[in-house]
Scaffold this motif. Structure first.
Motif, PDB file in Angstrom:
ATOM      1  N   TRP A   1      -1.176 -12.963   7.447  1.00  0.00           N
ATOM      2  CA  TRP A   1      -0.997 -13.823   8.622  1.00  0.00           C
ATOM      3  C   TRP A   1       0.323 -13.541   9.334  1.00  0.00           C
ATOM      4  O   TRP A   1       0.571 -14.051  10.428  1.00  0.00           O
ATOM      5  CB  TRP A   1      -1.084 -15.293   8.218  1.00  0.00           C
ATOM      6  N   ARG A   2       1.163 -12.687   8.716  1.00  0.00           N
ATOM      7  CA  ARG A   2       2.361 -12.209   9.398  1.00  0.00           C
ATOM      8  C   ARG A   2       2.193 -10.764   9.860  1.00  0.00           C
ATOM      9  O   ARG A   2       3.134 -10.133  10.306  1.00  0.00           O
ATOM     10  CB  ARG A   2       3.568 -12.289   8.464  1.00  0.00           C
ATOM     11  N   GLY A   3       1.007 -10.236   9.739  1.00  0.00           N
ATOM     12  CA  GLY A   3       0.734  -8.906  10.264  1.00  0.00           C
ATOM     13  C   GLY A   3       0.663  -7.810   9.227  1.00  0.00           C
ATOM     14  O   GLY A   3       0.351  -6.665   9.558  1.00  0.00           O
ATOM     15  N   SER A   4       0.968  -8.108   7.957  1.00  0.00           N
ATOM     16  CA  SER A   4       0.879  -7.052   6.946  1.00  0.00           C
ATOM     17  C   SER A   4      -0.582  -6.679   6.726  1.00  0.00           C
ATOM     18  O   SER A   4      -1.489  -7.475   6.941  1.00  0.00           O
ATOM     19  CB  SER A   4       1.506  -7.515   5.623  1.00  0.00           C
ATOM     20  N   THR A   5      -0.776  -5.446   6.305  1.00  0.00           N
ATOM     21  CA  THR A   5      -2.150  -4.970   6.105  1.00  0.00           C
ATOM     22  C   THR A   5      -2.250  -4.219   4.789  1.00  0.00           C
ATOM     23  O   THR A   5      -1.434  -3.345   4.489  1.00  0.00           O
ATOM     24  CB  THR A   5      -2.594  -4.066   7.273  1.00  0.00           C
ATOM     25  N   VAL A   6      -3.236  -4.579   3.983  1.00  0.00           N
ATOM     26  CA  VAL A   6      -3.394  -3.983   2.662  1.00  0.00           C
ATOM     27  C   VAL A   6      -3.668  -2.486   2.752  1.00  0.00           C
ATOM     28  O   VAL A   6      -3.377  -1.728   1.819  1.00  0.00           O
ATOM     29  CB  VAL A   6      -4.512  -4.705   1.883  1.00  0.00           C
ATOM     30  N   SER A   7      -4.181  -2.020   3.900  1.00  0.00           N
ATOM     31  CA  SER A   7      -4.469  -0.587   4.038  1.00  0.00           C
ATOM     32  C   SER A   7      -3.203   0.257   3.963  1.00  0.00           C
ATOM     33  O   SER A   7      -3.265   1.450   3.642  1.00  0.00           O
ATOM     34  CB  SER A   7      -5.189  -0.317   5.364  1.00  0.00           C
ATOM     35  N   ASN A   8      -2.037  -0.351   4.254  1.00  0.00           N
ATOM     36  CA  ASN A   8      -0.777   0.388   4.141  1.00  0.00           C
ATOM     37  C   ASN A   8      -0.636   1.040   2.780  1.00  0.00           C
ATOM     38  O   ASN A   8      -0.347   2.223   2.646  1.00  0.00           O
ATOM     39  CB  ASN A   8       0.412  -0.566   4.362  1.00  0.00           C
ATOM     40  N   ILE A   9      -0.828   0.235   1.743  1.00  0.00           N
ATOM     41  CA  ILE A   9      -0.610   0.757   0.395  1.00  0.00           C
ATOM     42  C   ILE A   9      -1.842   1.498  -0.113  1.00  0.00           C
ATOM     43  O   ILE A   9      -1.724   2.481  -0.850  1.00  0.00           O
ATOM     44  CB  ILE A   9      -0.200  -0.380  -0.569  1.00  0.00           C
ATOM     45  N   VAL A  10      -3.041   1.065   0.307  1.00  0.00           N
ATOM     46  CA  VAL A  10      -4.266   1.703  -0.164  1.00  0.00           C
ATOM     47  C   VAL A  10      -4.374   3.137   0.354  1.00  0.00           C
ATOM     48  O   VAL A  10      -4.824   4.036  -0.346  1.00  0.00           O
ATOM     49  CB  VAL A  10      -5.496   0.870   0.259  1.00  0.00           C
ATOM     50  N   THR A  11      -3.938   3.375   1.593  1.00  0.00           N
ATOM     51  CA  THR A  11      -4.089   4.703   2.203  1.00  0.00           C
ATOM     52  C   THR A  11      -2.787   5.494   2.245  1.00  0.00           C
ATOM     53  O   THR A  11      -2.698   6.500   2.942  1.00  0.00           O
ATOM     54  CB  THR A  11      -4.621   4.560   3.646  1.00  0.00           C
ATOM     55  N   PHE A  12      -1.775   5.077   1.506  1.00  0.00           N
ATOM     56  CA  PHE A  12      -0.458   5.732   1.592  1.00  0.00           C
ATOM     57  C   PHE A  12      -0.555   7.239   1.327  1.00  0.00           C
ATOM     58  O   PHE A  12       0.020   8.055   2.058  1.00  0.00           O
ATOM     59  CB  PHE A  12       0.515   5.087   0.603  1.00  0.00           C
ATOM     60  N   SER A  13      -1.271   7.612   0.285  1.00  0.00           N
ATOM     61  CA  SER A  13      -1.326   9.026  -0.102  1.00  0.00           C
ATOM     62  C   SER A  13      -2.066   9.877   0.931  1.00  0.00           C
ATOM     63  O   SER A  13      -1.934  11.101   0.941  1.00  0.00           O
ATOM     64  CB  SER A  13      -1.996   9.182  -1.472  1.00  0.00           C
ATOM     65  N   GLU A  14      -2.845   9.241   1.803  1.00  0.00           N
ATOM     66  CA  GLU A  14      -3.540   9.973   2.860  1.00  0.00           C
ATOM     67  C   GLU A  14      -2.649  10.158   4.087  1.00  0.00           C
ATOM     68  O   GLU A  14      -2.868  11.069   4.889  1.00  0.00           O
ATOM     69  CB  GLU A  14      -4.817   9.209   3.274  1.00  0.00           C
ATOM     70  N   ARG A  15      -1.648   9.294   4.244  1.00  0.00           N
ATOM     71  CA  ARG A  15      -0.823   9.317   5.456  1.00  0.00           C
ATOM     72  C   ARG A  15       0.502  10.047   5.262  1.00  0.00           C
ATOM     73  O   ARG A  15       1.169  10.392   6.232  1.00  0.00           O
ATOM     74  CB  ARG A  15      -0.553   7.878   5.923  1.00  0.00           C
TER      75      ARG A  15
END
Length: 923
Positions: A264-278
């Motif tokens: 609700w403050r804008g964080s997104t779980v995809s940040n950590i889930v897709t880290f190794s792809e980015r």
């Protein structure tokens, strides 16, 4: 020496690749990060300024910093220049960057969530609030007071998320620009704008100004970046991480997708889930061992995590590795017929647990649990804690509420709020007396006549023209003085006085928040708005605000939201009010972000609404705060929406380690004398805090442990403005740009900000500042090129857990080839010479730790024409004495031994809070 698991060793040893650490709850991640930083510092060619480590809170930063110091102290000793390593929040880092490299921002101060809303409401049109359209036919434009929180969220989303602005109503974007103009005019940053400006400068090209010096620092100095709680990073913060590593710095991110609770403050779980792809060349390590909790708590936590959809989480399985043993009845779930029954049962368990034997760590002697070893975690404290608070009060069980969400329900606060209702004529003296008798702050036979006298004088709004005459904080302190309210005179035992002052100090902060924005409002209007704000807005304003201040908390049960409990742990945790639509929380209707910003304009917009999976992550955080005892419960809520049990109740009941009734085994549980845990608080003192600690330990306690604030002074900002002007002069000199008297007008315009001065005083202060800077440049222009450092950050590590940090105004090499540490003083910043001498000797120690060199002289340079200058040799005897004194003070702070002076002393005459200690007539 700490023994590490193979996974921990793998994470610590990965220094040449980007690293993703997936850290399950209680897996010792802070120790791993600290050891990794220590190993980086041990590498050839690495210096502390090469490392930047981001934490989610300042508390986490203090803990990490202390762990690093402890490890490097055991290995090879503290390296030179450790003050230049940054460990702290992203917001603190960005503010530091701006106020080091961008002179135009030196005078800016930072709004809290509460003062931001107050500023928006007071300037409802100029802030853009009432100019913001919505798509709701019932509410075509946002409204003052009602929608300031929503507007602040909209401003944050527009700046911090990836928003397709072409889809956003032009009038909304215009309102955002009006808000930014208001911030610039009033010299404020909010948490978003300081991040946004820093990122814009970091993303610029090297040739751009004023970014070039800042970018050279990032390119040349920053080689290792660590981001803790990476799962809670939002898009703007991710841009910061990218900008910090664009020149090739090594990146390590640490987090747990199962603990992503700030969507609700804008964080997104995809940040950590897709880290190794980015990111390229990533090594991934999972820390699965839980060293915090019993086997039962771990098994329950793992079950909760596995109910999250597998496509939205990383595969892992938390393992029990703690010395805590699970026993039947340690984990309970119960259903009750009413909130009162649930509150009564909860208090029964709290009283039962007090004295139960508990071992904090392997090999330690067991102790009896005390009140502070227990926490009650709510989905919403403001909505659900009422019945429990009432029962705790009835039984006399001490408790503290994290944050300020229930502050205004406390009898003490109702009493002090009644004073201001009396001033504006809302209540009679009879009502006032009733509120004070209910507060139990004063003795039963204490006369209220002195209080009435103070309040009657305060209600005369024609007694002067200066804004300072009508200072709300001063009235508050004078009223407490009139009644003789002091910590040791509050009826009851010692803990009762401590808890009462804990509440009264929070209310002092509430006053400061309001007066920060409303200081110069018309007096009668100001007091009326304050009373109405306390009644109608303040409880909601503070619902999510963190008002806890200080280095220690009372021995009391903690009541907190689950969000605030993140990163904490307790031997015993209660999770009550497990009601459908409350936990997991139901999506609420009404005006929201997507009535202002189209949902299609935001990628992954659903996270702002909250999903069931988000609630499961929050429940996972709640249950994994417990080390051994975990009690969950349900009772029907006040409305039909909350009458049924949460789905969590049935799910946890199916776990074999969870009991649904208490067995007879409790009679066999060993008991000991209750003893609160002697927590080794990480004490990080600023130089201003150290000054108060040196002047009077009890004044320090009132200010920094209880949170009392002094009344706002009308000339506030004058000394800082002079200080900042001189900082710019010396920073320019370091780059060969020598300022002259022709620069004075620009310097003062850029740096002097006196928001509380009435017009005549502001004009006088501006003239005085120009004269002081002109005089300084006339007398010292030949010395500018001798500058070694300006505004140099230093850090003094006194003893394990005790650190003093701050900035030296100026370090110069004199024509005698001696190094002099210079502290600028003005009348507004004056203090006792002995305190100044002690402070400067601490600076000298910090300079030695920073550079490995010893300063020869300490110097006080007074900026006023009538001021006294002092120059002395650095004394080894004084150096040792000051360090010993700080260590003793730090130990006293840990032990909460901060005594008053035995008799009235000269320091009392200058103390704004002396009335909370004693009267001048006392011996």
């Amino acid at each position: 020496m700490t023994e590490y698991t193979s996974a921990q060793r793998e994470a610590i040893g990965c220094l040449d690749r980007n690293l993703q650490i997936i850290a399950c709850a209680g897996s010792g991640k802070t120790q791993v990060i600290a050891q990794r930083i220590a190993d980086i510092l041990a590498r050839p060619g690495v210096t502390p300024k090469n490392i930047v480590a981001f934490t989610f809170t300042e508390k986490a930063a203090s803990e990490l910093r202390e762990r690093v110091l402890s490890i490097i102290g055991e290995q090879e000793g503290v390296p030179i220049g450790l003050a230049e390593m940054f460990i702290g929040t992203m917001h603190a880092y960005c503010l530091n960057l701006l106020q080091t490299y961008v002179p135009e921002t030196f005078k800016f101060s930072v709004l809290s969530d509460v003062t931001q809303r107050l500023l928006i409401d007071r300037n409802s049109k100029r802030s853009g609030l009432t100019e913001t359209p919505t798509t709701s036919s019932a509410i075509p434009f946002l409204q003052r007071y009602i929608h300031s929180r929503l507007y602040a969220q909209v401003l944050s989303v527009l700046a911090e998320d990836d928003v397709d602005l072409s889809q956003v109503n032009l009038r909304v974007l215009m309102a955002q620009q009006e808000y930014k103009k208001l911030l610039a005019k009033t010299a404020y940053f909010d948490f978003t704008t300081m991040l946004e400006l820093a990122v814009e400068l970091l993303e610029a090209n090297d040739a751009d100004q004023p970014a070039s010096t800042l970018l050279h620092h990032i390119r040349d100095d920053v080689r290792f970046v660590v981001v803790d709680e990476y799962q809670d990073v939002n898009p703007l913060q991710e841009r910061l991480v990218r900008a910090m590593t664009k020149y090739g710095a090594n990146l390590c991110v640490v987090g747990d997708d199962d603990q992503t609770i700030y969507q609700w403050r804008g964080s997104t779980v995809s940040n950590i889930v897709t880290f190794s792809e980015r990111y390229q060349n990533v090594q991934q390590v999972t820390l699965a061992d839980n060293f915090r909790s019993s086997q039962g708590v771990v098994a329950l936590g793992q079950m909760v995590a596995e109910t999250i959809a597998p496509e939205h989480r990383l595969v892992k399985r938390m393992q029990h590795a703690s010395h805590q043993e699970w026993k039947r009845d340690d984990i309970l779930v119960q259903n009750f017929g009413s909130p009162e029954e649930e509150a009564n049962w909860t208090c029964d368990q709290i009283q039962y647990l007090r004295g139960v034997a508990f071992t904090d760590s392997p090999g330690k002697k067991a102790r009896g649990l005390s009140w502070s070893d227990m926490a009650v975690l709510f989905r919403s404290v403001s909505a659900d804690a009422g019945p429990l608070v009432k029962e705790l009060d009835r039984r006399g069980i001490p408790y503290v509420v994290k944050g300020l969400s229930r502050l205004f329900d406390a009898p003490e606060i109702k009493a002090v709020a009644s004073m201001f209702r009396y001033i504006v004529g809302d209540i009679s003296s009879i009502d006032l007396e009733a509120a004070w008798r209910d507060s139990r702050l004063a003795l039963e036979d204490a006369s209220l006549e002195p209080l009435i006298g103070v309040l009657n004088e305060a209600s005369d709004f024609s007694r002067g023209t200066r804004w300072g005459v009508y200072n709300i904080q001063r009235v508050y302190l004078e009223a407490l003085e009139a009644l003789g309210v002091r910590e040791d005179t509050v009826p009851g035992d010692k803990s009762r006085g401590e808890l009462a002052f804990y509440q009264l100090g929070k209310f002092s902060q509430v006053i400061s928040d309001f007066e920060t924005v409303h200081f110069s409002s018309a007096p009668e209007q100001k007091y009326r708005q304050f009373v109405d704000w306390l009644k109608y807005q303040a409880p909601a304003y503070y619902d999510e605000a963190d008002g806890d201040i200080g280095y220690a908390t009372p021995d009391a049960v903690t009541l907190s939201t689950v969000h605030r409990a993140k990163g904490m742990q307790w031997p015993a945790v209660f999770v009550p009010c497990l009601r459908r639509n409350r936990f997991p929380s139901k999506r609420h209707g009404g005006l929201g972000v997507f009535h202002i910003i189209p949902e299609d304009a935001i990628d992954g917009a659903d996270r702002y609404k909250g999903t069931t999976e988000d609630e499961r992550r929050l429940f996972y955080v709640a249950v994994t705060r417990a080390q051994k005892f975990l009690y969950m419960s349900y009772s029907p809520g006040p409305s039909a929406m909350y009458r049924s049990p949460s789905e969590f109740v049935a799910e946890v009941s199916a776990v074999p380690f969870v009991s649904t009734s208490v067995s007879d085994l409790r009679t066999e549980v060993p008991r000991l004398e209750p003893q609160s845990k002697a927590a080794a608080h990480q004490i990080t003192l600023s130089f201003s805090e150290l000054k108060f600690l040196f002047e009077c330990p009890y004044q320090f306690k009132l200010r920094f442990m209880y949170g009392f604030n002094a009344p706002i002074h009308e000339a506030l900002g004058y000394g800082k403005g002079l200080h900042d002007a001189l900082a710019e002069i010396h920073k320019r000199a370091l780059h060969g740009d020598v300022a002259t008297v022709l620069d004075v007008e620009g310097l003062i315009h850029r740096h002097l900000h006196t928001p509380y001065a009435y017009p005549t005083l502001r004009e006088a202060l501006e003239q005085s500042a120009k004269e002081s800077v002109r005089r300084y440049l006339t007398l010292h222009s030949n010395d500018l090129m001798t500058t070694i450092y300006s505004e140099k950050k230093i850090q003094v590590n006194i003893a394990p857990g005790i650190t003093v940090n701050g900035r030296i105004d100026l370090v110069q090499r004199l024509e005698t080839d001696e190094v002099s540490i210079v502290d600028f003083k003005s009348t507004e910043r004056s203090q006792d010479e002995d305190v100044t001498r002690d402070q400067l000797h601490v600076y000298a120690v910090g300079y030695a730790e920073l550079t490995g060199e010893r300063a020869d002289l300490i110097e006080v340079l007074n900026l006023d024409a009538r001021g006294k200058n002092v120059r002395e040799d650095v004394s080894d005897e004084l150096l040792k004495g000051v360090l010993d004194r700080i260590k003793t003070a730090g130990d006293s702070l840990r032990d909460n031994h901060l005594p008053k002076f035995e008799i009235w002393s000269p320091a009392c005459n200058k103390c704004d809070l002396s009335a909370l200690c004693r009267s001048s007539a006392e011996n």
